[in-house]
Motif scaffolding. Structure first.
Motif, PDB file in Angstrom:
ATOM      1  N   LEU A   8       0.937  -1.316  -0.080  1.00  8.47           N
ATOM      2  CA  LEU A   8       0.081   0.058  -0.065  1.00  8.47           C
ATOM      3  C   LEU A   8       1.035   1.320  -0.049  1.00  8.47           C
ATOM      4  CD1 LEU A   8      -1.371  -2.295   2.323  1.00  8.47           C
ATOM      5  CD2 LEU A   8      -3.200  -0.774   1.789  1.00  8.47           C
ATOM      6  N   TYR A  26       0.558   5.426   0.932  1.00 13.86           N
ATOM      7  CA  TYR A  26      -0.113   6.413   1.294  1.00 13.86           C
ATOM      8  C   TYR A  26       0.499   7.738   1.607  1.00 13.86           C
ATOM      9  CZ  TYR A  26      -2.856   2.652   4.181  1.00 13.86           C
ATOM     10  OH  TYR A  26      -3.806   2.006   4.496  1.00 13.86           O
ATOM     11  N   LYS A  55      -1.307  14.713   9.740  1.00 13.35           N
ATOM     12  CA  LYS A  55      -1.461  13.684  10.598  1.00 13.35           C
ATOM     13  C   LYS A  55      -1.786  12.313   9.918  1.00 13.35           C
ATOM     14  CE  LYS A  55      -3.415  16.496  14.194  1.00 13.35           C
ATOM     15  NZ  LYS A  55      -4.480  16.767  15.076  1.00 13.35           N
ATOM     16  N   ALA A  56      -3.024  11.979   9.720  1.00 12.26           N
ATOM     17  CA  ALA A  56      -3.142  10.735   9.227  1.00 12.26           C
ATOM     18  C   ALA A  56      -2.776  10.450   7.942  1.00 12.26           C
ATOM     19  CB  ALA A  56      -4.724  10.407   9.281  1.00 12.26           C
ATOM     20  N   PRO A  57      -2.128   9.177   7.785  1.00 17.54           N
ATOM     21  CA  PRO A  57      -1.846   8.662   6.446  1.00 17.54           C
ATOM     22  C   PRO A  57      -3.088   8.501   5.558  1.00 17.54           C
ATOM     23  CG  PRO A  57      -0.594   7.316   7.967  1.00 17.54           C
ATOM     24  CD  PRO A  57      -1.865   8.350   8.718  1.00 17.54           C
ATOM     25  N   SER A 110      -7.695  14.707  20.325  1.00 22.91           N
ATOM     26  CA  SER A 110      -6.646  14.703  19.240  1.00 22.91           C
ATOM     27  C   SER A 110      -5.146  14.948  19.771  1.00 22.91           C
ATOM     28  CB  SER A 110      -6.884  16.175  18.369  1.00 22.91           C
ATOM     29  OG  SER A 110      -7.025  17.269  19.055  1.00 22.91           O
ATOM     30  N   PHE A 123      -2.394   6.204  16.045  1.00 26.72           N
ATOM     31  CA  PHE A 123      -3.376   5.849  15.058  1.00 26.72           C
ATOM     32  C   PHE A 123      -4.190   5.046  15.131  1.00 26.72           C
ATOM     33  CE2 PHE A 123      -1.892   9.431  12.464  1.00 26.72           C
ATOM     34  CZ  PHE A 123      -0.544   9.489  12.425  1.00 26.72           C
ATOM     35  N   TYR A 144      -6.761  -0.111   4.234  1.00 28.98           N
ATOM     36  CA  TYR A 144      -7.149   0.483   5.502  1.00 28.98           C
ATOM     37  C   TYR A 144      -7.164   1.835   5.551  1.00 28.98           C
ATOM     38  CZ  TYR A 144      -4.329  -3.877   6.335  1.00 28.98           C
ATOM     39  OH  TYR A 144      -3.815  -5.228   6.400  1.00 28.98           O
ATOM     40  N   THR A 145      -8.171   2.251   6.322  1.00 31.00           N
ATOM     41  CA  THR A 145      -8.580   3.736   6.750  1.00 31.00           C
ATOM     42  C   THR A 145      -7.999   4.174   8.142  1.00 31.00           C
ATOM     43  OG1 THR A 145     -10.509   3.629   5.392  1.00 31.00           O
ATOM     44  CG2 THR A 145     -10.253   5.501   6.821  1.00 31.00           C
ATOM     45  N   PHE A 146      -7.176   5.092   7.929  1.00 28.15           N
ATOM     46  CA  PHE A 146      -6.442   5.716   9.286  1.00 28.15           C
ATOM     47  C   PHE A 146      -7.344   6.585   9.827  1.00 28.15           C
ATOM     48  CE2 PHE A 146      -2.624   3.522   9.970  1.00 28.15           C
ATOM     49  CZ  PHE A 146      -2.404   2.703   8.762  1.00 28.15           C
ATOM     50  N   GLY A 147      -7.313   6.973  11.299  1.00 31.16           N
ATOM     51  CA  GLY A 147      -8.018   8.109  11.926  1.00 31.16           C
ATOM     52  C   GLY A 147      -6.906   9.186  11.872  1.00 31.16           C
ATOM     53  N   SER A 148      -7.340  10.377  12.265  1.00 33.80           N
ATOM     54  CA  SER A 148      -6.227  11.423  12.265  1.00 33.80           C
ATOM     55  C   SER A 148      -5.469  11.405  13.546  1.00 33.80           C
ATOM     56  CB  SER A 148      -7.102  12.712  12.287  1.00 33.80           C
ATOM     57  OG  SER A 148      -7.977  12.675  13.170  1.00 33.80           O
TER      58      SER A 148
END
Lengths: 113, 116
Positions: free
Chosen positions: A34, A36, A41-43, B9, B91, B105-109
């Motif tokens: 993958l 990213y 912050k978030a990938p 956060s 994360f 995969y979906t990551f949070g902030s």
């Protein structure tokens, strides 16, 4: 131990240039690779590659995987300042579904106007 | 677009205190993860969770860490007695099928944890 290595670690280009980012890996039970983009912050997800030789494309970004040579490249054409970010390569591996991702160190891309 | 939500956060805590980091994964996802990123270092896997139990954990995930899905929507990471070296961005991530779709995969902030 699973290993993911990215190169270069840092790259500075001018707007309009084309860049190629590299990712090589050594993992047991490879499942997916993958890419990213990480800005603050978030990938955020770019591509997932599971099969060799099939290019994935999204706008100016494209990526391809070579499972024989164990590497992937991410190409960005006609770069813009908004492409400045850290690009992360991660490999999903393991015997079970939902196994861990192993990340590389990232490539810090800076696009200057 | 569905999101993974993390709160807070940013959290500052004293060494030795317990912290709970909270995550709300995407609602139809089945696999949940915690990763951390110490400033200037790689993103590192901590733990994966499926079917209400830990499916895999890393060497970092020792007895001071625990995870829970208390109510079917939240997914929490507890650090029992924080150390200075626990300071990092944490994360949460989720995936529908363990990552085997085009959405990965979906990551949070992230939650930035600072231990002082």
């Amino acid at each position: 131990e699973d290993k993911v290595v990215q190169s270069p670690l840092s790259l500075v280009v001018h707007e309009g240039d084309t860049v190629t980012l590299n990712c090589s890996y050594e993992v047991t039970n490879f499942r997916s690779l993958l890419w990213y983009k990480q800005e603050k912050k978030a990938p955020t997800f770019l591509f997932m590659l599971t099969s060799s030789g099939i290019e994935k494309k999204s706008g100016r970004l494209s990526s391809i995987l070579d499972k024989k040579e164990l590497f992937s490249i991410l190409n960005i054409t006609a770069t813009q300042t908004g492409d400045s970010a850290i690009y992360l390569c991660a490999v999903g591996a393991g015997e079970t579904s939902g196994s861990r991702l192993t990340f590389g160190e990232g490539t810090q891309l800076t696009v200057n106007p | 677009e569905p999101e993974v939500t993390q709160t807070p956060s940013h959290q500052v805590t004293q060494m030795g205190q317990e912290v709970i980091l909270r995550c709300v994964p995407i609602s139809n996802h089945l696999y949940f993860y915690w990763y951390r990123q110490i400033l200037g270092q790689k993103v590192e896997f901590l733990v994966s969770f499926y079917n209400n139990e830990i499916s895999e954990k890393s060497e970092i995930f020792d007895d001071q860490f625990s995870v829970e899905r208390p109510d079917g929507s939240n997914f929490t990471l507890k650090i029992r007695s924080t150390k200075l070296e626990d300071s990092a961005m944490y994360f949460c991530a989720s995936s529908a099928t363990g990552g085997y779709t085009n959405y990965g995969y979906t990551f949070g902030s992230g939650t930035r944890l600072t231990v002082v």
